[in-house]
Write a protein that holds these residues in place. Structure first.
Motif, PDB file in Angstrom:
ATOM      1  N   GLN A  34       0.817  -1.223   0.000  1.00  0.00           N
ATOM      2  CA  GLN A  34       0.000   0.000   0.000  1.00  0.00           C
ATOM      3  C   GLN A  34       0.848   1.270   0.000  1.00  0.00           C
ATOM      4  OE1 GLN A  34      -2.777  -0.061   3.314  1.00  0.00           O
ATOM      5  NE2 GLN A  34      -2.562  -2.273   3.411  1.00  0.00           N
ATOM      6  N   GLY A  35       2.160   1.133   0.150  1.00  0.00           N
ATOM      7  CA  GLY A  35       3.015   2.322   0.189  1.00  0.00           C
ATOM      8  C   GLY A  35       2.809   3.139   1.441  1.00  0.00           C
ATOM      9  N   GLY A  36       2.652   2.464   2.584  1.00  0.00           N
ATOM     10  CA  GLY A  36       2.480   3.169   3.861  1.00  0.00           C
ATOM     11  C   GLY A  36       1.034   3.571   4.100  1.00  0.00           C
ATOM     12  N   VAL A  37       0.810   4.251   5.225  1.00  0.00           N
ATOM     13  CA  VAL A  37      -0.559   4.570   5.660  1.00  0.00           C
ATOM     14  C   VAL A  37      -1.343   5.318   4.575  1.00  0.00           C
ATOM     15  CG1 VAL A  37      -1.938   5.784   7.398  1.00  0.00           C
ATOM     16  CG2 VAL A  37       0.186   4.669   8.068  1.00  0.00           C
ATOM     17  N   TYR A  38      -0.716   6.281   3.945  1.00  0.00           N
ATOM     18  CA  TYR A  38      -1.418   7.083   2.925  1.00  0.00           C
ATOM     19  C   TYR A  38      -0.885   6.852   1.499  1.00  0.00           C
ATOM     20  CZ  TYR A  38      -3.998   9.640   6.495  1.00  0.00           C
ATOM     21  OH  TYR A  38      -4.839   9.987   7.512  1.00  0.00           O
ATOM     22  N   GLY A  39      -0.193   5.736   1.313  1.00  0.00           N
ATOM     23  CA  GLY A  39       0.266   5.419  -0.040  1.00  0.00           C
ATOM     24  C   GLY A  39       1.347   6.338  -0.572  1.00  0.00           C
ATOM     25  N   ILE A  40       2.059   7.003   0.327  1.00  0.00           N
ATOM     26  CA  ILE A  40       3.059   7.996  -0.090  1.00  0.00           C
ATOM     27  C   ILE A  40       4.211   7.343  -0.858  1.00  0.00           C
ATOM     28  CG2 ILE A  40       4.729   9.727   0.739  1.00  0.00           C
ATOM     29  CD1 ILE A  40       1.901  10.614   1.257  1.00  0.00           C
ATOM     30  N   THR A  41       4.589   6.130  -0.433  1.00  0.00           N
ATOM     31  CA  THR A  41       5.752   5.491  -1.050  1.00  0.00           C
ATOM     32  C   THR A  41       5.339   4.451  -2.099  1.00  0.00           C
ATOM     33  OG1 THR A  41       5.840   3.959   0.825  1.00  0.00           O
ATOM     34  CG2 THR A  41       7.290   5.873   0.922  1.00  0.00           C
ATOM     35  N   ASP A  42       4.110   4.552  -2.546  1.00  0.00           N
ATOM     36  CA  ASP A  42       3.563   3.631  -3.546  1.00  0.00           C
ATOM     37  C   ASP A  42       4.464   3.533  -4.786  1.00  0.00           C
ATOM     38  OD1 ASP A  42       1.667   1.888  -4.445  1.00  0.00           O
ATOM     39  OD2 ASP A  42       0.478   3.457  -5.451  1.00  0.00           O
ATOM     40  N   GLY A  43       4.757   2.310  -5.188  1.00  0.00           N
ATOM     41  CA  GLY A  43       5.511   2.099  -6.432  1.00  0.00           C
ATOM     42  C   GLY A  43       7.018   2.182  -6.292  1.00  0.00           C
ATOM     43  N   LEU A  44       7.514   2.671  -5.159  1.00  0.00           N
ATOM     44  CA  LEU A  44       8.970   2.835  -5.009  1.00  0.00           C
ATOM     45  C   LEU A  44       9.708   1.491  -4.924  1.00  0.00           C
ATOM     46  CD1 LEU A  44       9.206   5.826  -2.449  1.00  0.00           C
ATOM     47  CD2 LEU A  44       9.511   5.941  -4.926  1.00  0.00           C
ATOM     48  N   PRO A  45       9.196   0.531  -4.137  1.00  0.00           N
ATOM     49  CA  PRO A  45       9.955  -0.735  -4.022  1.00  0.00           C
ATOM     50  C   PRO A  45      10.090  -1.446  -5.360  1.00  0.00           C
ATOM     51  CG  PRO A  45       8.173  -0.655  -2.404  1.00  0.00           C
ATOM     52  CD  PRO A  45       8.012   0.541  -3.279  1.00  0.00           C
ATOM     53  N   ALA A  46       9.017  -1.453  -6.141  1.00  0.00           N
ATOM     54  CA  ALA A  46       9.052  -2.159  -7.434  1.00  0.00           C
ATOM     55  C   ALA A  46      10.074  -1.503  -8.359  1.00  0.00           C
ATOM     56  CB  ALA A  46       7.669  -2.143  -8.072  1.00  0.00           C
ATOM     57  N   LYS A  47      10.171  -0.189  -8.295  1.00  0.00           N
ATOM     58  CA  LYS A  47      11.053   0.520  -9.216  1.00  0.00           C
ATOM     59  C   LYS A  47      12.506   0.546  -8.742  1.00  0.00           C
ATOM     60  CE  LYS A  47      10.756   4.950 -11.614  1.00  0.00           C
ATOM     61  NZ  LYS A  47       9.890   6.136 -11.552  1.00  0.00           N
ATOM     62  N   PHE A  48      12.717   0.701  -7.431  1.00  0.00           N
ATOM     63  CA  PHE A  48      14.088   0.916  -6.953  1.00  0.00           C
ATOM     64  C   PHE A  48      14.638  -0.230  -6.106  1.00  0.00           C
ATOM     65  CE2 PHE A  48      12.097   5.096  -7.557  1.00  0.00           C
ATOM     66  CZ  PHE A  48      12.923   5.587  -8.563  1.00  0.00           C
ATOM     67  N   GLY A  49      13.808  -1.202  -5.809  1.00  0.00           N
ATOM     68  CA  GLY A  49      14.299  -2.384  -5.086  1.00  0.00           C
ATOM     69  C   GLY A  49      14.282  -2.202  -3.574  1.00  0.00           C
ATOM     70  N   LEU A  50      14.288  -3.339  -2.890  1.00  0.00           N
ATOM     71  CA  LEU A  50      14.160  -3.306  -1.433  1.00  0.00           C
ATOM     72  C   LEU A  50      15.467  -2.912  -0.747  1.00  0.00           C
ATOM     73  CD1 LEU A  50      11.918  -6.454  -0.873  1.00  0.00           C
ATOM     74  CD2 LEU A  50      11.246  -4.035  -0.811  1.00  0.00           C
TER      75      LEU A  50
END
Lengths: 325, 322
Positions: A34-50
């Motif tokens: 979900q990218g955190g409580v408000y979806g702020i980090t949405d899409g970052l892991p897929a693009k930049f890796g864990l």
């Protein structure tokens, strides 16, 4: 392009992580689906890796401290302190460590760390999830405190924060996340210490920050119906503070109302009132007036919380009183 | 161990010893400001820990940090200038003994907050892991600090993120004025419970410490995650200089002082045989000369000018905030 503050912050994180591989994001749930409580980090892991978007345990001292240590040694971390209230469990790492590095190490240290955090009342989350606390942070010498009130400013100020070589605390008001406005495309930076004139006027100056800048603007709009030309100044950053803008506006209007969601004692409203009295006394046609929350914790009860936060009616009343002085 | 490395180990331990004994004497004469905390009899720990580190490896130190600085390669003269709070000190005199740092040596600061360093060291380890540069990061932690929440949080984070980090506990059995109620080994047991290898080592035994540090450093560099070492040692002097340790059993203290000195023990060890008495005398003379020179320079050095009060704050405040 029109977007919300939530989307603007997300887009900025994407752009800055793309631009500079030393930028990492760490915090609780930041790499969740979900990218955190408000979806702020949405899409970052897929693009930049864990390895660059790092989910941590619930461990604020270690999150903030490790972000400081990583900044000291060459990364540009963006740490998330989920709610500013959690400052209570990690203050040492900000107050005694990060805030002091450059000074106590004689200028050797560079600490490009951003701590993003959620502030403010208005969502019924009660005493430990609704505080403002930015005056506490601005009271620490050197810590940069940023309080955007709209999506464009959120983008411009967060970009500047991430590229800044010093510690920045980026305060996101949870009641503003869905507010939309036009946001410049591509790279967009706003300097710190430069207030924004949200509304031009000549009768009175209303100073706000974060959500109270929005409230001040609504109040100015209502006041214009009554023939009052209020000028609204959004401070944008509390430290550094654009003292010149406040004094210039005062020179034009002669009257100041400061609207601040913080508790009144040692608030930003007090600081602005102090500034105006100290540096602009001769310009004043009426005493400076503060509109703040009361000096109480934030109640969870929706009806009491509605009483707690500054609102348009209270701002209008304060303006009237100041004009009638 | 090569003769050069043996000589280095001896030189560093002995430098710490002589540096601090001279510091004590100067401090007692009122020539140095602030608080100082002496490291005597713990020298083998810092030196064994840092001997194989490079300037790209990091340490986060404690309030008792002079030994860590010297072991990590900080220059004696620059350190003395800082401890005397002079303009040309490592931190322009603004840090002093409890906040001395040297970024060029990977020395991320002494720390006047007990338990303040480990989260910072974890961050340095995160940098090393993210950049994949094979560097490691070490936090020095006293037995008193081992009870702080920040230490527990750092242990946990280091395990969860598999950081190249070493938790170097120096268990001198006294937290300020209070004797540790924990038996030796309890600290390592706790660290191990977080899920990392943890060893208890005699901190007065340089060679045992060196071997343990080698294992931990290699593990960290090779991506094997964090390690904890509990180095059991003795605090020779008080918590800070001027503390007469009236709270300690004097017979026990005398006994501990006699058996815990790492330097004669090092020299008596067959593994140090290559270090001849002549070589030792030569090293000693060079150390004393360097310290004398350092103090001469320090006492002739300038204090920071008043304008330095305002420099190196992250924000340049003007006007009424000055």
């Amino acid at each position: 392009m029109k977007m919300s503050i939530r989307e603007a912050i997300n887009q900025t994180l994407h752009q800055e992580m793309e631009r500079d591989e030393r930028v990492i994001v760490l915090g609780e749930d930041v790499a969740s689906d979900q990218g955190g409580v408000y979806g702020i980090t949405d899409g970052l892991p897929a693009k930049f890796g864990l390895h660059r978007v790092i989910d941590t345990p619930i461990t604020e001292s270690a999150i903030v401290g490790a972000a400081g240590g990583a900044a000291l040694t060459g990364l540009r971390p963006v740490a998330e302190l989920m709610f500013v209230d959690f400052l209570g469990v990690c203050l040492d790492q900000i107050l005694n460590q990060i805030a002091k590095f450059r000074y106590m190490f004689g200028g050797q240290a560079r600490t490009p760390v951003v701590i993003r955090t959620m502030i403010g009342a208005g969502t019924g989350t009660g005493p430990q999830h609704s505080q403002i606390l930015y005056p506490l942070l601005a009271a620490i010498p050197g810590i940069k405190v940023v309080t955007p009130a709209n999506a464009a400013d959120a983008k411009g100020l967060l970009t500047t924060a991430i590229r800044d070589d010093d510690p920045v605390i980026f305060c996101e008001h949870k009641a503003l996340y869905m507010d939309e406005c036009e946001v410049p495309e591509g790279e967009y930076l706003l300097p710190f210490g430069q207030a924004r004139t949200a509304v031009e006027g000549s009768d009175i100056t209303i100073v706000g920050m974060s959500r109270t800048a929005v409230i001040a603007e609504e109040a100015a709009s209502a006041l214009s119906q009554q023939g009052v030309n209020a000028e609204v100044l959004d401070l944008r950053t509390l430290s550094p503070l654009d003292e010149g803008a406040v004094l210039e506006s005062l020179a034009k209007t002669g009257r100041v109302v400061v609207v601040d969601e913080a508790n009144p004692y040692c608030s930003m409203a007090s600081e602005i009132a102090g500034l105006v009295v100290e540096r602009g006394f001769d310009l004043l046609d009426a005493p400076v007036k503060r509109v703040t929350s009361p000096h109480t914790p934030v109640p969870a009860t929706p009806c009491l919380e509605a009483e707690y936060v500054p609102n348009v009616e209270r701002v209008i009343a304060a303006v009237q009183e100041t004009l009638d002085y | 161990m090569s003769p050069e490395k043996l000589a280095d180990a001896y030189r560093l331990m002995k430098t710490i010893r002589e540096f601090e004994e001279r510091m004590r004497s100067e401090y007692q004469q009122g020539k140095l400001p602030g608080f100082i905390h002496i490291y005597r009899n713990q020298e083998a720990i810092a030196v064994a820990a840092c001997l194989d580190m490079t300037n790209e490896d990091y340490i986060a130190s404690t309030h008792r940090g002079h030994g860590h600085c010297i072991a990590k390669g900080c220059e004696i003269e620059a350190m003395l200038l800082e401890l005397a709070c002079k303009e040309d000190g490592l931190c322009n005199g603004k840090g002093g003994s409890m906040h001395i740092a040297d970024m060029s040596k990977g020395m991320l600061g002494a720390n006047a907050i007990v338990g303040g360093g480990p989260p910072i060291a974890a961050g340095a380890a995160l940098t090393a892991k993210t950049l994949g540069n094979g560097a490691i990061s070490m936090a020095f932690i006293g037995d008193g600090a081992s009870d702080q929440g920040t230490v527990a949080e750092s242990l946990n984070l280091a395990v969860v993120l598999q950081l190249p980090m070493i938790f170097m506990y120096e268990n001198n059995r006294y937290a300020e004025f209070t004797k540790s109620p924990k038996p030796d080994g309890r600290i390592a047991e706790r660290a191990g419970a977080f899920g990392m290898p943890a060893e208890v080592i005699d901190g007065s035994d340089f060679f045992a410490m060196y071997d343990a540090c080698q294992r931990a450093i290699t593990r960290g560099r090779e991506g094997g995650g964090p390690t904890a070492i509990e180095a059991v040692c003795n605090r020779y002097y008080g918590h800070f200089e001027g503390d007469a340790q009236a709270y300690r059993d004097q017979d026990e203290l005398a006994q501990e002082r006699a058996v815990s000195d790492p330097i004669p023990r090092f020299l008596a060890d067959p593994r140090a045989a290559a270090l001849t008495p002549e070589k030792v005398a030569e090293i000693d003379a060079a150390i004393m000369a360097e310290i004398d020179r350092g103090f001469d320079v320090t006492y002739a050095a300038a204090d920071p000018t008043p304008d330095k009060l305002y420099t190196d704050v992250y924000i340049q405040y003007e006007g009424r905030l000055r």
